[in-house]
Design a protein around this motif. Structure first.
Motif, PDB file in Angstrom:
ATOM      1  N   ARG A  37       0.857  -1.190   0.000  1.00  0.00           N
ATOM      2  CA  ARG A  37       0.000   0.000   0.000  1.00  0.00           C
ATOM      3  C   ARG A  37       0.885   1.228   0.000  1.00  0.00           C
ATOM      4  O   ARG A  37       2.010   1.210   0.490  1.00  0.00           O
ATOM      5  CB  ARG A  37      -0.912   0.020   1.233  1.00  0.00           C
ATOM      6  CG  ARG A  37      -1.809  -1.159   1.358  1.00  0.00           C
ATOM      7  CD  ARG A  37      -2.981  -0.992   0.478  1.00  0.00           C
ATOM      8  NE  ARG A  37      -3.930  -2.074   0.690  1.00  0.00           N
ATOM      9  CZ  ARG A  37      -5.027  -2.163   0.015  1.00  0.00           C
ATOM     10  NH1 ARG A  37      -5.325  -1.264  -0.868  1.00  0.00           N
ATOM     11  NH2 ARG A  37      -5.840  -3.165   0.227  1.00  0.00           N
ATOM     12  N   THR A  38       0.386   2.326  -0.515  1.00  0.00           N
ATOM     13  CA  THR A  38       1.235   3.504  -0.670  1.00  0.00           C
ATOM     14  C   THR A  38       1.529   4.189   0.662  1.00  0.00           C
ATOM     15  O   THR A  38       2.656   4.644   0.868  1.00  0.00           O
ATOM     16  CB  THR A  38       0.597   4.519  -1.624  1.00  0.00           C
ATOM     17  OG1 THR A  38      -0.711   4.835  -1.180  1.00  0.00           O
ATOM     18  CG2 THR A  38       0.558   3.979  -3.027  1.00  0.00           C
ATOM     19  N   ALA A  86       1.383   9.867  -4.787  1.00  0.00           N
ATOM     20  CA  ALA A  86       0.549   8.771  -4.312  1.00  0.00           C
ATOM     21  C   ALA A  86      -0.922   9.175  -4.268  1.00  0.00           C
ATOM     22  O   ALA A  86      -1.797   8.375  -4.606  1.00  0.00           O
ATOM     23  CB  ALA A  86       1.012   8.311  -2.934  1.00  0.00           C
ATOM     24  N   LEU A  87      -1.197  10.394  -3.866  1.00  0.00           N
ATOM     25  CA  LEU A  87      -2.581  10.869  -3.839  1.00  0.00           C
ATOM     26  C   LEU A  87      -3.155  10.939  -5.245  1.00  0.00           C
ATOM     27  O   LEU A  87      -4.299  10.542  -5.483  1.00  0.00           O
ATOM     28  CB  LEU A  87      -2.653  12.238  -3.154  1.00  0.00           C
ATOM     29  CG  LEU A  87      -4.037  12.835  -2.982  1.00  0.00           C
ATOM     30  CD1 LEU A  87      -4.895  11.947  -2.098  1.00  0.00           C
ATOM     31  CD2 LEU A  87      -3.938  14.232  -2.403  1.00  0.00           C
ATOM     32  N   SER A 127      -2.208   9.130  -7.800  1.00  0.00           N
ATOM     33  CA  SER A 127      -2.379   7.753  -8.251  1.00  0.00           C
ATOM     34  C   SER A 127      -3.627   7.125  -7.639  1.00  0.00           C
ATOM     35  O   SER A 127      -4.369   6.412  -8.313  1.00  0.00           O
ATOM     36  CB  SER A 127      -1.147   6.938  -7.876  1.00  0.00           C
ATOM     37  OG  SER A 127      -1.345   5.585  -8.159  1.00  0.00           O
ATOM     38  N   TYR A 128      -3.859   7.404  -6.366  1.00  0.00           N
ATOM     39  CA  TYR A 128      -5.047   6.857  -5.712  1.00  0.00           C
ATOM     40  C   TYR A 128      -6.326   7.448  -6.299  1.00  0.00           C
ATOM     41  O   TYR A 128      -7.283   6.732  -6.556  1.00  0.00           O
ATOM     42  CB  TYR A 128      -4.996   7.126  -4.211  1.00  0.00           C
ATOM     43  CG  TYR A 128      -6.261   6.733  -3.488  1.00  0.00           C
ATOM     44  CD1 TYR A 128      -6.573   5.399  -3.294  1.00  0.00           C
ATOM     45  CD2 TYR A 128      -7.146   7.694  -3.023  1.00  0.00           C
ATOM     46  CE1 TYR A 128      -7.729   5.021  -2.652  1.00  0.00           C
ATOM     47  CE2 TYR A 128      -8.305   7.328  -2.370  1.00  0.00           C
ATOM     48  CZ  TYR A 128      -8.604   5.996  -2.187  1.00  0.00           C
ATOM     49  OH  TYR A 128      -9.754   5.638  -1.564  1.00  0.00           O
ATOM     50  N   ASP A 182      -7.458   2.949  -6.102  1.00  0.00           N
ATOM     51  CA  ASP A 182      -6.770   1.853  -5.429  1.00  0.00           C
ATOM     52  C   ASP A 182      -5.384   2.341  -5.036  1.00  0.00           C
ATOM     53  O   ASP A 182      -4.774   3.119  -5.761  1.00  0.00           O
ATOM     54  CB  ASP A 182      -6.661   0.650  -6.362  1.00  0.00           C
ATOM     55  CG  ASP A 182      -6.222  -0.593  -5.638  1.00  0.00           C
ATOM     56  OD1 ASP A 182      -6.331  -0.636  -4.393  1.00  0.00           O
ATOM     57  OD2 ASP A 182      -5.767  -1.537  -6.308  1.00  0.00           O
ATOM     58  N   ASP A 183      -4.907   1.884  -3.895  1.00  0.00           N
ATOM     59  CA  ASP A 183      -3.596   2.350  -3.451  1.00  0.00           C
ATOM     60  C   ASP A 183      -2.570   1.227  -3.390  1.00  0.00           C
ATOM     61  O   ASP A 183      -1.626   1.290  -2.625  1.00  0.00           O
ATOM     62  CB  ASP A 183      -3.707   3.058  -2.100  1.00  0.00           C
ATOM     63  CG  ASP A 183      -4.127   2.134  -0.982  1.00  0.00           C
ATOM     64  OD1 ASP A 183      -4.672   1.060  -1.275  1.00  0.00           O
ATOM     65  OD2 ASP A 183      -3.912   2.488   0.183  1.00  0.00           O
TER      66      ASP A 183
END
Length: 119
Positions: free
Chosen positions: A24-25, A91-92, A94-95, A100-101
């Motif tokens: 998970r990120t 990461a934010l 990408s989520y 999905d993280d």
């Protein structure tokens, strides 16, 4: 004192590696931060662990503290804070883009489509 600092570096490193192996990120970001803290404490301890010693060698000082590791740690803190902010924003994004993280980017097939791609 050296045992306490060495134990702290070891615990921070072990926790950082454990969190970096998660898929998970958010734990990966926390693991990178813990590894950064471990390296900072290690660099800081490389300048001798003395209490009350002057940072500059004078004529009357028998022991002194090396100021170079302190400057390196201060610079590393600033750089790691900036890089953590960049990684959090990536990461934010990408989520929000994939809902999905997961770090490995392997999504499970939907129930509507089978593995061959037919409908």
């Amino acid at each position: 004192m050296e045992l306490v600092v060495a134990s702290a570096v070891g615990i921070l490193t072990a926790g950082g590696i454990y969190l970096m192996l998660r898929l998970r990120t958010f734990p990966v970001i926390l693991g990178m931060s813990l590894l950064t803290y471990a390296v900072n404490v290690f660099l800081f301890s490389s300048g001798r662990l003395t209490v009350g010693a002057p940072p500059i060698l004078r004529d009357d000082a028998a022991t002194y503290t090396d100021p170079l590791p302190q400057a390196l740690v201060l610079t590393a803190i600033v750089i790691s804070f900036g890089m953590t902010a960049v990684v959090v924003m990536i990461a934010l994004g990408s989520y929000l883009g994939s809902d999905d993280d997961h770090v490995d980017d392997q999504s499970e097939p939907d129930d509507d489509n089978n593995a061959e791609g037919g409908a």
